[in-house]
Design an enzyme around this catalytic site. Structure first.
Site, PDB file in Angstrom:
ATOM      1  N   ASP A   1      25.787  54.161  34.443  1.00  0.00           N
ATOM      2  CA  ASP A   1      25.834  54.874  33.177  1.00  0.00           C
ATOM      3  C   ASP A   1      24.438  55.429  32.897  1.00  0.00           C
ATOM      4  OD1 ASP A   1      25.382  52.309  30.640  1.00  0.00           O
ATOM      5  OD2 ASP A   1      24.414  52.646  32.562  1.00  0.00           O
TER       6      ASP A   1
ATOM      7  N   PHE B   1      23.826  54.342  25.877  1.00  0.00           N
ATOM      8  CA  PHE B   1      24.456  53.359  25.014  1.00  0.00           C
ATOM      9  C   PHE B   1      23.510  52.197  24.689  1.00  0.00           C
ATOM     10  CE2 PHE B   1      27.802  51.361  22.870  1.00  0.00           C
ATOM     11  CZ  PHE B   1      27.847  50.027  23.233  1.00  0.00           C
TER      12      PHE B   1
ATOM     13  N   ASP C   1      24.229  61.119  26.959  1.00  0.00           N
ATOM     14  CA  ASP C   1      24.895  61.686  25.794  1.00  0.00           C
ATOM     15  C   ASP C   1      24.210  61.162  24.535  1.00  0.00           C
ATOM     16  OD1 ASP C   1      27.773  59.372  25.757  1.00  0.00           O
ATOM     17  OD2 ASP C   1      25.702  59.103  26.439  1.00  0.00           O
TER      18      ASP C   1
ATOM     19  N   GLY D   1      32.361  57.491  23.173  1.00  0.00           N
ATOM     20  CA  GLY D   1      32.295  57.360  21.727  1.00  0.00           C
ATOM     21  C   GLY D   1      33.425  56.563  21.127  1.00  0.00           C
TER      22      GLY D   1
ATOM     23  N   CYS E   1      48.690  32.849  39.947  1.00  0.00           N
ATOM     24  CA  CYS E   1      47.517  33.592  40.414  1.00  0.00           C
ATOM     25  C   CYS E   1      47.088  33.093  41.784  1.00  0.00           C
ATOM     26  CB  CYS E   1      46.378  33.420  39.407  1.00  0.00           C
ATOM     27  SG  CYS E   1      44.864  34.273  39.877  1.00  0.00           S
TER      28      CYS E   1
ATOM     29  N   CYS F   1      44.066  33.775  43.182  1.00  0.00           N
ATOM     30  CA  CYS F   1      42.622  33.889  43.361  1.00  0.00           C
ATOM     31  C   CYS F   1      42.056  32.574  43.898  1.00  0.00           C
ATOM     32  CB  CYS F   1      41.934  34.287  42.056  1.00  0.00           C
ATOM     33  SG  CYS F   1      41.583  32.918  40.925  1.00  0.00           S
TER      34      CYS F   1
ATOM     35  N   CYS G   1      42.186  29.599  41.364  1.00  0.00           N
ATOM     36  CA  CYS G   1      43.495  29.003  41.073  1.00  0.00           C
ATOM     37  C   CYS G   1      44.085  28.290  42.275  1.00  0.00           C
ATOM     38  CB  CYS G   1      44.448  30.082  40.554  1.00  0.00           C
ATOM     39  SG  CYS G   1      43.972  30.667  38.904  1.00  0.00           S
TER      40      CYS G   1
ATOM     41  N   HIS H   1      38.088  34.315  38.688  1.00  0.00           N
ATOM     42  CA  HIS H   1      39.471  34.414  38.239  1.00  0.00           C
ATOM     43  C   HIS H   1      39.675  35.620  37.344  1.00  0.00           C
ATOM     44  CE1 HIS H   1      43.410  33.560  36.577  1.00  0.00           C
ATOM     45  NE2 HIS H   1      42.867  33.832  35.405  1.00  0.00           N
TER      46      HIS H   1
END
Lengths: 443, 392
Positions: free
Chosen positions: B95, B99, B149, B219, B307, B309, B312, B337
């Site tokens: 970015d 921000f 921006d 925004g 799950c 992953c 898990c 996870h």
């Protein structure tokens, strides 16, 4: 289990323990170190990141300091501590005190010992101790022991008590052990106490030997109460008494030079907490353990970087501290473990005045800011093959969690490889060379 | 020479505005809709590269403000860009730093030149201009760069919003001019205009005139009313070209992802899943589990029984609860996870679009998440209705 020797030279033992574990299916090389854990985890590491390391030893070293508070949970869980911590297939060794956390003295009694967990002091009676072992179902555990660090100049009476209490605890543990269905395939390790008094050490050893234990733990040698020389003499004397066919463990010894001194004195297994302490200082183990006979190659391998930080001696792990100091350290450590990920590794101390001696490089040093070489040249670990000193410097400076992960990976790898070099040196008959090499890097 | 970005539409939902696309970037090709985890300081907190790769992450974020401060663009350039520095071979999006300027820095002053502020590390005065932001991002070498921006909080109203919108257009042009690496790095515009439909429309019409490879909807996701939020998203996807990716910045809650995919967005980022993990909160299809709470002390189920992953597969809620106060590994387990949860969610979304059953997926998702129709958030019901999905 059985001990098979490849060689025994001047009391230095090199070999293998076979038929180890409750299923009798494991083996481990000696001399060796254990996989240090806190609350059942190699610090900072998940199963996957631990798998990135070559040569991870068994057994897994658990401590009641970090797990006793979960006793009730394990009783309900019923499937044993190994599965609970996500290591269902590993050899589990359950010890009492955490080597990397201070353990204040003055709390053990004739009937109880205390361990210090995250929530404060936990008092263990024999009954509770054995209930925990039966809920945990380890492969090895040492009997309840009064090994709290005794301040220098402790009375003979107090030391005498530590031996008597521990023997008494051993006998009571054995009684429960022998009647327990759950523990019948586990090994109980006898604990040798005796402070800094030779007579008491020998008495403890001789008495413990009479009991049906699977191995011996040299305990109570952590702490500041004796000189290095005295410590080493006591170790020699004790191992000299012990039967050759059972393994000898020691607690509180982790620095490479001290490890080698103990190997020379008949010790087989060491705790693996030293790499963790180095990690918590934001440092990477860098000592050279590649002993060489060829003088030219030796020249090159001895090129100790000029920038290697000359730190003070790391004091032993279990020092005599006050209750308040200990609580403060726990709170200090916990405050730095907040959930927002701002784990300030560089300032965390897990022992009271720990600074690591020069076997490591301090990656918080600005000279590494734009050093794009690996932590240690030639190191094949995941961290050195994929990341740079500059990146670690950045991670440490910005307090990023990944610093701990990567340093732990490198430091464990390095330490395990050191132990392999010890075994190689014993095999080749070059232990002396390795000792000299390490000694040169000590200061 | 091949453009540094191409988007190929694989499937379009006949009911909503959702689409499944293949997005090719210099370091990686991937499928959208995609959720991009945020690795602010050149690391995804506590997670090593092989773990992230194994989870199926193909693109993640780096933060220009933080990395621009430490270690700085010169060092990263020496390290072969951010890819080289953190050893990430797949795609990176950075970015602009805008921000953080506004949200992190006290007394940041915005002028036509740029954003002027004092460094929190050494107190030096720094100007982050469009040119400076692009210079840093060029050094970082990300696959996608964001324009600087003029960021204004979505709760602000009045002339400041309009000023910021027009300035963002001017800054976009300056960013385009400043990009020294247009063949290797893609510059995305960021549509502004706050919650004002007229302003937003003006911004859209202007920005799409520029020849840029992708657009972000900015925004929003700043605490504004959800009711306004979705309308602005929908307005934006109305105007944005079909054949370029649409990146909705700062959106990452599961429900928001599902709805905004339906509204036509392709790319999302958010710190929420990884940040909340470090507070012990595990994301599940029916909400979240606060694993620090005592109720989990003896709960021997994994976080989510369905799950797959690494967390898990091996660890129980009880163990994670026990570990939480003791070692950072607990944070890593939950982070893994939560990333898996987000990536699996997007994967299911893509699959359902492919199989032309995205509307059914939405129904199932909402039911699982909220239990019953009376609990569905009003704004989600309205937004989905606007793209022809009537929740049952």
């Amino acid at each position: 289990m059985k001990l098979i020797f490849s060689s025994v030279v001047n009391g230095c033992r090199h070999g293998k323990l076979i038929e180890v574990g409750r299923k009798g299916s494991k083996s481990l090389d000696i001399p060796g170190c254990l996989l240090y854990t806190r609350t059942g985890t190699a610090p900072h590491l998940t199963h996957d990141t631990l798998s990135l390391i070559e040569g991870v030893p068994e057994p897994v070293h658990l401590t009641l300091s970090t797990l006793a508070e979960h006793h009730e949970v394990l009783e309900e869980y019923k499937e044993g501590i190994g599965k609970f911590i996500g290591m269902p297939d590993s050899l589990i060794y359950c010890a009492q005190n955490d080597p990397a956390s201070p353990c204040p003295s003055g709390y053990n009694t004739n009937k109880t010992v205390s361990v210090w967990g995250g929530g404060g002091r936990i008092e263990l009676t024999l009954t509770k101790f054995m209930a925990i072992q039966q809920a945990f179902k380890p492969d090895w555990y040492h009997c309840m022991a009064d090994g709290e660090p005794l301040p220098p100049g402790s009375s003979r009476k107090r030391i005498n008590k530590s031996v008597d209490r521990t023997l008494g605890f051993l006998d009571e543990c054995l009684k429960v052990h022998q009647n327990s269905e759950v523990l019948k395939d586990a090994e109980i390790i006898g604990v040798i106490e005796g402070g800094d008094i030779l007579e008491e050490r020998l008495r403890s050893a001789r008495e413990t030997m009479k009991r049906p234990v699977g191995g011996f733990l040299l305990d109570g040698l952590q702490g500041e109460s004796m000189t290095d020389d005295l410590k080493l003499d006591l170790i020699s004397s004790v191992t000299g008494e012990l039967p050759v066919d059972k393994p000898r463990l020691i607690h509180g010894i982790g620095k490479p030079d001290e490890v080698l001194e103990c190997v020379s004195r008949g010790v087989d297994l060491f705790e693996g907490f030293f790499p963790y302490q180095v990690t918590e200082q934001g440092k990477a183990l860098s000592f050279n353990f590649k002993y060489k006979v060829d003088p030219e190659a030796e020249e090159k391998s001895l090129a100790v970087p000029l920038h290697q930080v000359q730190d003070q001696q790391l004091s032993s792990t279990c020092t005599s501290v006050t209750h308040e100091q200990c609580e403060k350290n726990h709170i200090f450590a916990m405050l730095h473990r907040n959930g927002s990920g701002d784990n300030d590794i560089s300032s965390k101390t897990s022992d009271c005045d720990g600074k690591v001696k020069a076997f490591s490089i301090d990656l918080k040093n600005e000279q590494f800011r734009d050093d794009f070489s690996p932590l240690v040249e030639g190191c094949p670990c995941y961290c050195c093959k994929n990341h740079t000193r500059a990146y670690l410097y950045h991670l440490l400076l910005t307090n990023e969690l990944l610093a701990g992960v990567l340093l732990m990976i490198h430091n464990l790898h390095h330490y395990f490889a050191f132990f392999q070099s010890i075994r190689n040196a014993l095999k080749d008959g070059h232990l002396k060379d390795l000792k000299e090499l390490i000694a040169k890097q000590k200061v | 020479m091949a453009a540094p970005l191409s988007l190929r539409i694989g499937a379009e939902c006949p009911v909503t505005r959702a689409r499944l696309c293949r997005l090719r970037l210099p370091h990686q090709a991937l499928h959208t809709p995609v959720f991009m985890p945020v690795g602010t300081q050149g690391t995804l907190k506590g997670i090593a590269v092989p773990q992230l790769e194994a989870l199926g992450c193909h693109i993640c974020l780096g933060n220009t403000y933080h990395l621009g401060m430490r270690p700085g663009p010169d060092l990263i350039a020496k390290a072969n860009g951010l890819h080289g520095f953190m050893n990430w071979r797949r795609a990176l999006l950075t970015d602009s730093g805008g921000f953080q300027m506004v949200s992190l820095v006290e007394l940041a002053e915005v002028t036509e030149e740029g954003v002027r502020f004092c460094s929190p590390y050494d107190g030096e005065e720094i100007l982050l201009s469009p040119e400076k932001s692009i210079e840093i991002q060029n050094a970082l070498g990300s696959d996608i760069m964001m324009q600087l921006d003029d960021v204004v909080s979505s709760t602000v109203t009045g002339p400041r919003v309009e000023e910021a919108m027009y300035r963002s257009i001017r800054w976009l042009d300056r960013c385009i001019a400043a990009n020294k690496n247009p063949e290797k790095q893609n510059l995305f515009a960021i549509i502004q205009g706050g919650l004002d439909a007229e302003l937003r429309t003006k911004c859209l019409k202007e920005m799409i005139k520029r020849d840029i490879p992708g657009f972000a909807i900015g925004g929003l996701s700043g605490g504004e009313e959800k009711d306004h939020f979705w309308r602005m998203v929908m307005l934006s996807t109305e105007y944005l070209p079909r054949d370029k990716p649409r990146y909705l910045m700062g959106v990452g809650y599961a429900t928001d992802l599902v709805v905004c995919v339906a509204l036509g967005c392709d790319m999302f980022d958010c710190v929420f899943p990884t940040r909340t993990a470090r507070f012990g909160s595990a994301l599940v299809p029916w909400g979240s589990l606060q694993l620090k709470h005592r109720q989990y002390a003896k709960d021997f189920k994994p976080i989510d029984e369905e799950c797959t992953c690494p967390t898990c597969k091996r660890y129980t809620r009880a163990y994670l609860h026990a570990l939480f106060k003791s070692d950072t590994a607990a944070l890593h387990h939950i982070t893994i996870h939560n990333i898996a949860y987000q990536l699996n969610l997007m994967s299911s979304i893509r699959e359902s679009i492919q199989q032309r059953r995205f509307p059914e997926f939405i129904q199932q998702f909402m039911k699982r998440m909220y239990g019953s129709a009376d609990k569905y958030p009003r704004w989600a019901v309205d937004a989905l209705s606007a793209v022809n999905v009537k929740l049952e």
